[in-house]
Design a protein around this motif. Structure first.
Motif, PDB file in Angstrom:
ATOM      1  N   ALA A 232       0.832  -1.208   0.000  1.00 25.60           N
ATOM      2  CA  ALA A 232       0.000   0.000   0.000  1.00 25.60           C
ATOM      3  C   ALA A 232       0.868   1.260   0.000  1.00 25.60           C
ATOM      4  O   ALA A 232       0.457   2.297  -0.532  1.00 25.60           O
ATOM      5  N   VAL A 233       2.035   1.190   0.595  1.00 26.09           N
ATOM      6  CA  VAL A 233       3.049   2.250   0.541  1.00 26.09           C
ATOM      7  C   VAL A 233       4.367   1.583   0.195  1.00 26.09           C
ATOM      8  O   VAL A 233       4.535   0.384   0.401  1.00 26.09           O
ATOM      9  N   ASN A 234       5.298   2.379  -0.325  1.00 28.85           N
ATOM     10  CA  ASN A 234       6.584   1.767  -0.652  1.00 28.85           C
ATOM     11  C   ASN A 234       7.449   1.628   0.599  1.00 28.85           C
ATOM     12  O   ASN A 234       7.343   2.403   1.543  1.00 28.85           O
ATOM     13  N   VAL A 235       8.271   0.611   0.595  1.00 25.14           N
ATOM     14  CA  VAL A 235       9.179   0.332   1.707  1.00 25.14           C
ATOM     15  C   VAL A 235      10.254   1.411   1.737  1.00 25.14           C
ATOM     16  O   VAL A 235      10.817   1.771   0.704  1.00 25.14           O
ATOM     17  N   LEU A 236      10.529   1.924   2.936  1.00 25.06           N
ATOM     18  CA  LEU A 236      11.554   2.950   3.108  1.00 25.06           C
ATOM     19  C   LEU A 236      12.740   2.477   3.948  1.00 25.06           C
ATOM     20  O   LEU A 236      13.860   2.906   3.725  1.00 25.06           O
ATOM     21  N   GLY A 237      12.474   1.641   4.940  1.00 27.98           N
ATOM     22  CA  GLY A 237      13.516   1.293   5.896  1.00 27.98           C
ATOM     23  C   GLY A 237      13.867   2.503   6.751  1.00 27.98           C
ATOM     24  O   GLY A 237      13.385   3.615   6.512  1.00 27.98           O
ATOM     25  N   VAL A 238      14.687   2.289   7.738  1.00 26.43           N
ATOM     26  CA  VAL A 238      15.071   3.358   8.661  1.00 26.43           C
ATOM     27  C   VAL A 238      15.784   4.482   7.913  1.00 26.43           C
ATOM     28  O   VAL A 238      15.469   5.664   8.100  1.00 26.43           O
ATOM     29  N   ASP A 239      16.734   4.131   7.051  1.00 30.63           N
ATOM     30  CA  ASP A 239      17.504   5.153   6.344  1.00 30.63           C
ATOM     31  C   ASP A 239      16.627   5.964   5.391  1.00 30.63           C
ATOM     32  O   ASP A 239      16.760   7.188   5.304  1.00 30.63           O
TER      33      ASP A 239
END
Length: 184
Positions: free
Chosen positions: A40-47
């Motif tokens: 539903a949203v793109n993966v960003l990760g912590v960085d």
């Protein structure tokens, strides 16, 4: 900004999280919340989340006091240094709007009014900035019918469609008018 959403019928007042600015200590938990919501949203990760936050005009977390964020909204103003295909589309087709890059609510917190409260805060910020509209996109493919229905209930209207990620994702481009401060 700290906003306390109204408790939803049938829920105790303590169940209504407070909206507050994202703090650096929130980033790991918010990245996990965001990434669990894929596709539903793109993966960003912590960085990725840490890199996106400074570009945002509005970055709020729904905090229920437990130490686990229940929701997140990130919004960008016109002219932000942001390379998102969807942000660029709105910059071209609907300039002068406050763009919601993502809104994520923990599955355990669905139905508690958090998403509505986050969007209300975005509308309030748009009014404060003198912007007449809020924009966002919702996936059509892969489908996200719950989000599309939610946004329609809030008054968002579809004004276009776009394929992104090399054609892997198709999104509905949505807009919601916000009333001027003196019209409320």
């Amino acid at each position: 900004m700290t906003v306390s959403p109204a408790p939803q019928p049938g829920l105790p007042a303590s169940a209504a999280p407070t909206l507050r600015p994202v703090l650096p200590r929130d980033i790991p938990a918010l990245a996990a919340l965001n990434d669990a919501a894929a596709p539903a949203v793109n993966v960003l990760g912590v960085d990725g989340l840490a890199a996106l936050l400074p570009r945002c005009d509005l970055a709020l977390v729904a905090d229920d006091g437990s130490g686990t964020p229940q929701g997140l909204v990130l919004a960008l103003t016109p002219g932000a240094d942001y390379s998102s295909e969807n942000y660029r589309w709105f910059s071209e087709h609907r300039p002068g709007t406050l763009y919601v890059d993502r809104i994520v609510v923990a599955p355990t917190a669905h139905g508690r009014g958090i998403g509505r409260s986050l969007h209300d805060a975005v509308a309030e910020r748009a009014r404060a900035l003198g912007l007449d509209e809020v924009t966002c996109e919702v996936n059509l493919d892969p489908p996200n019918p719950q989000s599309l229905a939610f946004h329609r209930r809030l008054g968002f209207e579809q004004i276009g469609e776009q394929s992104t990620n090399g054609g892997a994702v198709r999104v509905a481009m949505l807009v919601r008018a916000v009333a001027a401060p003196d019209a409320r």
